[in-house]
Write a protein that holds these residues in place. Structure first.
Motif, PDB file in Angstrom:
ATOM      1  N   ARG A  80      24.835  50.070  42.040  1.00 25.61           N
ATOM      2  CA  ARG A  80      25.724  48.923  42.256  1.00 25.61           C
ATOM      3  C   ARG A  80      25.747  48.002  41.038  1.00 25.61           C
ATOM      4  O   ARG A  80      26.819  47.560  40.589  1.00 25.61           O
ATOM      5  CB  ARG A  80      25.277  48.137  43.501  1.00 25.61           C
ATOM      6  CG  ARG A  80      26.225  47.007  43.889  1.00 25.61           C
ATOM      7  CD  ARG A  80      25.624  46.114  44.966  1.00 25.61           C
ATOM      8  NE  ARG A  80      24.524  45.309  44.462  1.00 25.61           N
ATOM      9  CZ  ARG A  80      24.687  44.156  43.790  1.00 25.61           C
ATOM     10  NH1 ARG A  80      25.903  43.695  43.525  1.00 25.61           N
ATOM     11  NH2 ARG A  80      23.638  43.478  43.376  1.00 25.61           N
ATOM     12  N   THR A 127      27.598  49.714  38.115  1.00 20.25           N
ATOM     13  CA  THR A 127      29.037  49.724  38.387  1.00 20.25           C
ATOM     14  C   THR A 127      29.629  48.335  38.160  1.00 20.25           C
ATOM     15  O   THR A 127      30.740  48.192  37.616  1.00 20.25           O
ATOM     16  CB  THR A 127      29.309  50.172  39.838  1.00 20.25           C
ATOM     17  OG1 THR A 127      28.758  51.481  40.034  1.00 20.25           O
ATOM     18  CG2 THR A 127      30.796  50.204  40.132  1.00 20.25           C
ATOM     19  N   LYS A 128      28.881  47.309  38.518  1.00 25.07           N
ATOM     20  CA  LYS A 128      29.346  45.936  38.310  1.00 25.07           C
ATOM     21  C   LYS A 128      29.493  45.627  36.828  1.00 25.07           C
ATOM     22  O   LYS A 128      30.426  44.930  36.417  1.00 25.07           O
ATOM     23  CB  LYS A 128      28.370  44.952  38.962  1.00 25.07           C
ATOM     24  CG  LYS A 128      28.890  43.522  39.014  1.00 25.07           C
ATOM     25  CD  LYS A 128      27.977  42.643  39.854  1.00 25.07           C
ATOM     26  CE  LYS A 128      28.555  41.237  39.980  1.00 25.07           C
ATOM     27  NZ  LYS A 128      27.697  40.366  40.826  1.00 25.07           N
ATOM     28  N   ILE A 148      30.324  47.702  34.481  1.00 22.82           N
ATOM     29  CA  ILE A 148      31.542  48.363  34.008  1.00 22.82           C
ATOM     30  C   ILE A 148      32.775  47.567  34.432  1.00 22.82           C
ATOM     31  O   ILE A 148      33.683  47.317  33.632  1.00 22.82           O
ATOM     32  CB  ILE A 148      31.617  49.807  34.550  1.00 22.82           C
ATOM     33  CG1 ILE A 148      30.434  50.626  34.040  1.00 22.82           C
ATOM     34  CG2 ILE A 148      32.935  50.469  34.155  1.00 22.82           C
ATOM     35  CD1 ILE A 148      30.268  51.963  34.738  1.00 22.82           C
ATOM     36  N   ASN A 149      32.786  47.147  35.693  1.00 24.87           N
ATOM     37  CA  ASN A 149      33.939  46.411  36.207  1.00 24.87           C
ATOM     38  C   ASN A 149      34.086  45.042  35.546  1.00 24.87           C
ATOM     39  O   ASN A 149      35.204  44.602  35.241  1.00 24.87           O
ATOM     40  CB  ASN A 149      33.829  46.250  37.726  1.00 24.87           C
ATOM     41  CG  ASN A 149      33.995  47.564  38.463  1.00 24.87           C
ATOM     42  OD1 ASN A 149      34.614  48.488  37.955  1.00 24.87           O
ATOM     43  ND2 ASN A 149      33.430  47.661  39.655  1.00 24.87           N
ATOM     44  N   THR A 150      32.968  44.350  35.347  1.00 20.27           N
ATOM     45  CA  THR A 150      33.018  43.031  34.700  1.00 20.27           C
ATOM     46  C   THR A 150      33.542  43.142  33.277  1.00 20.27           C
ATOM     47  O   THR A 150      34.348  42.323  32.828  1.00 20.27           O
ATOM     48  CB  THR A 150      31.619  42.381  34.695  1.00 20.27           C
ATOM     49  OG1 THR A 150      31.152  42.245  36.040  1.00 20.27           O
ATOM     50  CG2 THR A 150      31.663  41.007  34.040  1.00 20.27           C
ATOM     51  N   ARG A 172      35.543  45.416  32.160  1.00 19.91           N
ATOM     52  CA  ARG A 172      36.986  45.707  32.256  1.00 19.91           C
ATOM     53  C   ARG A 172      37.783  44.440  32.558  1.00 19.91           C
ATOM     54  O   ARG A 172      38.833  44.212  31.966  1.00 19.91           O
ATOM     55  CB  ARG A 172      37.221  46.755  33.351  1.00 19.91           C
ATOM     56  CG  ARG A 172      38.687  47.079  33.602  1.00 19.91           C
ATOM     57  CD  ARG A 172      38.817  48.325  34.470  1.00 19.91           C
ATOM     58  NE  ARG A 172      38.070  48.198  35.718  1.00 19.91           N
ATOM     59  CZ  ARG A 172      38.552  47.629  36.825  1.00 19.91           C
ATOM     60  NH1 ARG A 172      39.793  47.139  36.824  1.00 19.91           N
ATOM     61  NH2 ARG A 172      37.831  47.576  37.925  1.00 19.91           N
ATOM     62  N   HIS A 173      37.265  43.580  33.429  1.00 16.41           N
ATOM     63  CA  HIS A 173      37.984  42.367  33.806  1.00 16.41           C
ATOM     64  C   HIS A 173      37.986  41.335  32.676  1.00 16.41           C
ATOM     65  O   HIS A 173      39.017  40.710  32.405  1.00 16.41           O
ATOM     66  CB  HIS A 173      37.344  41.743  35.055  1.00 16.41           C
ATOM     67  CG  HIS A 173      37.476  42.605  36.268  1.00 16.41           C
ATOM     68  ND1 HIS A 173      36.564  42.567  37.306  1.00 16.41           N
ATOM     69  CD2 HIS A 173      38.390  43.545  36.616  1.00 16.41           C
ATOM     70  CE1 HIS A 173      36.924  43.445  38.234  1.00 16.41           C
ATOM     71  NE2 HIS A 173      38.027  44.049  37.839  1.00 16.41           N
ATOM     72  N   LYS A 224      34.486  53.756  28.714  1.00 14.09           N
ATOM     73  CA  LYS A 224      34.159  52.655  29.619  1.00 14.09           C
ATOM     74  C   LYS A 224      32.675  52.297  29.548  1.00 14.09           C
ATOM     75  O   LYS A 224      32.291  51.173  29.874  1.00 14.09           O
ATOM     76  CB  LYS A 224      34.520  53.037  31.052  1.00 14.09           C
ATOM     77  CG  LYS A 224      36.006  53.264  31.284  1.00 14.09           C
ATOM     78  CD  LYS A 224      36.259  53.683  32.727  1.00 14.09           C
ATOM     79  CE  LYS A 224      37.734  53.955  32.973  1.00 14.09           C
ATOM     80  NZ  LYS A 224      37.983  54.416  34.365  1.00 14.09           N
TER      81      LYS A 224
END
Length: 324
Positions: free
Chosen positions: A32, A35-36, A38-40, A42-43, A138
């Motif tokens: 988790r 994954t966070k 990677i997403n952060t 990207r944002h 990524k």
């Protein structure tokens, strides 16, 4: 083909057991966190990287490989102008004798370059950064980072930190650094780099717990036992979660996943070769006899009272070590 007397493909069964991953709470939490990251990234369009820290054998590399697989394979995209390769996750296993130059060479090679002896680190850096941007990476995973972190003077480690900062700032790609506690200590040497790694997940060997409701190890053993029953079509088997086998397994492995995997692989192979649809404690005793980490003493030859004594001795020893 390695076939058991009762017709089971032994190689396939052992490979399936090795591939079985039990998502216990700390493992799920580590996924988790990463994954966070990677997403952060990207944002925010700015690398917010992660660390995966823990001693050897707790499953860090397995998790890194699973993340690599989940992010997807290399893909070839075509448009009217050119062919383009996208590569979501770049996995780098650091060499034992890792210097900044060696690391640059390894990364360049993984990214498809052909570095020469006379190329400078600066040229290699430029190639690495350009490739990371071009392939739309990524995540970059630097596994076994302690190979670098545990060697060299503070000045050398600071240079390594500055090298990573440059890659992060210029590529915009998040990094996942996996290694022992020394990896975290090295990253924290430079505040600017430490701030680039806000997400940190830690894995530890599974602890011993007597109550089923609080024992993660019991849950892991129950899942792996279920997989072995299915793969071996077992009709009679030692319940790994019963008190005696459970304590013997803990004492033999100390909750270390790599050791547990070795022990289960060898025990299961012995049972499959016998081919009578059974898994016995004697299979574990025979397997343990060949494994350096648990052959002496062989806990699978002990009675329940002997195991309790050994467990009490180990607990006292660990407590004394912690006080020092």
């Amino acid at each position: 083909m390695n076939i058991s007397p009762n017709g089971i493909n032994i190689d396939e069964a052992l490979e399936a057991l090795a591939a079985c991953t039990v998502w216990y709470p700390d493992y799920r939490e580590a996924m988790r966190i990463i994954t966070k990251c990677i997403n952060t990234t990207r944002h925010r369009k700015d690398p917010s990287s992660a660390m995966l820290i823990g001693p050897t054998g707790v499953g860090k590399t397995r998790l890194c490989r699973m993340i690599e697989k989940d992010l997807g394979p290399t893909q070839q995209a075509r448009n009217s102008e050119c062919d383009k390769k996208t590569w979501p996750c770049v996995y780098i296993e650091l060499p034992e004798s890792a210097t900044i130059r060696n690391l640059s060479v390894v990364m360049a090679q993984v990214l498809g370059g052909k570095p020469t002896d006379n190329q400078s680190v600066v040229i290699l850096e430029d190639f690495i950064i350009q490739r990371l941007v071009t392939i739309e990476a990524k995540l970059v995973i630097l596994d076994d980072f302690h190979h670098v972190a545990e060697k060299g003077l503070t000045k050398t480690k600071s240079s390594l930190c500055n090298w990573i900062i440059k890659l992060l700032n210029r590529s915009g790609v998040a990094f996942l650094i996996s290694g022992s506690s020394s990896a975290e200590e090295t990253i924290d040497l430079v505040e600017e780099l430490s701030d680039r790694f806000p997400y940190r997940a830690k894995l530890q060997p599974l602890p011993m717990a007597d109550k089923a409701s609080t024992s993660v190890l019991l849950g892991v053993l129950a899942s792996l036992e279920k997989e072995m029953i299915k793969l071996g079509h077992l009709k009679e088997y030692a319940h790994l979660t019963d008190p005696t086998p459970y304590k013997a397994i803990y004492l033999a492995t100390r909750g270390n996943f790599r050791r547990l995997s070795d022990l289960l692989h060898d025990s299961f192979e012995i049972a499959l070769l016998r081919g009578d649809y059974t898994l016995k404690i004697s299979d574990f005793a025979e397997a343990a006899a060949d494994l350096a980490f648990c052959c002496c003493p062989n806990y699978f030859l002990m009675s329940h009272s002997q195991l309790n004594f050994a467990l009490k001795f180990q607990t006292n020893k660990s407590s004394e070590t912690a006080k020092k």
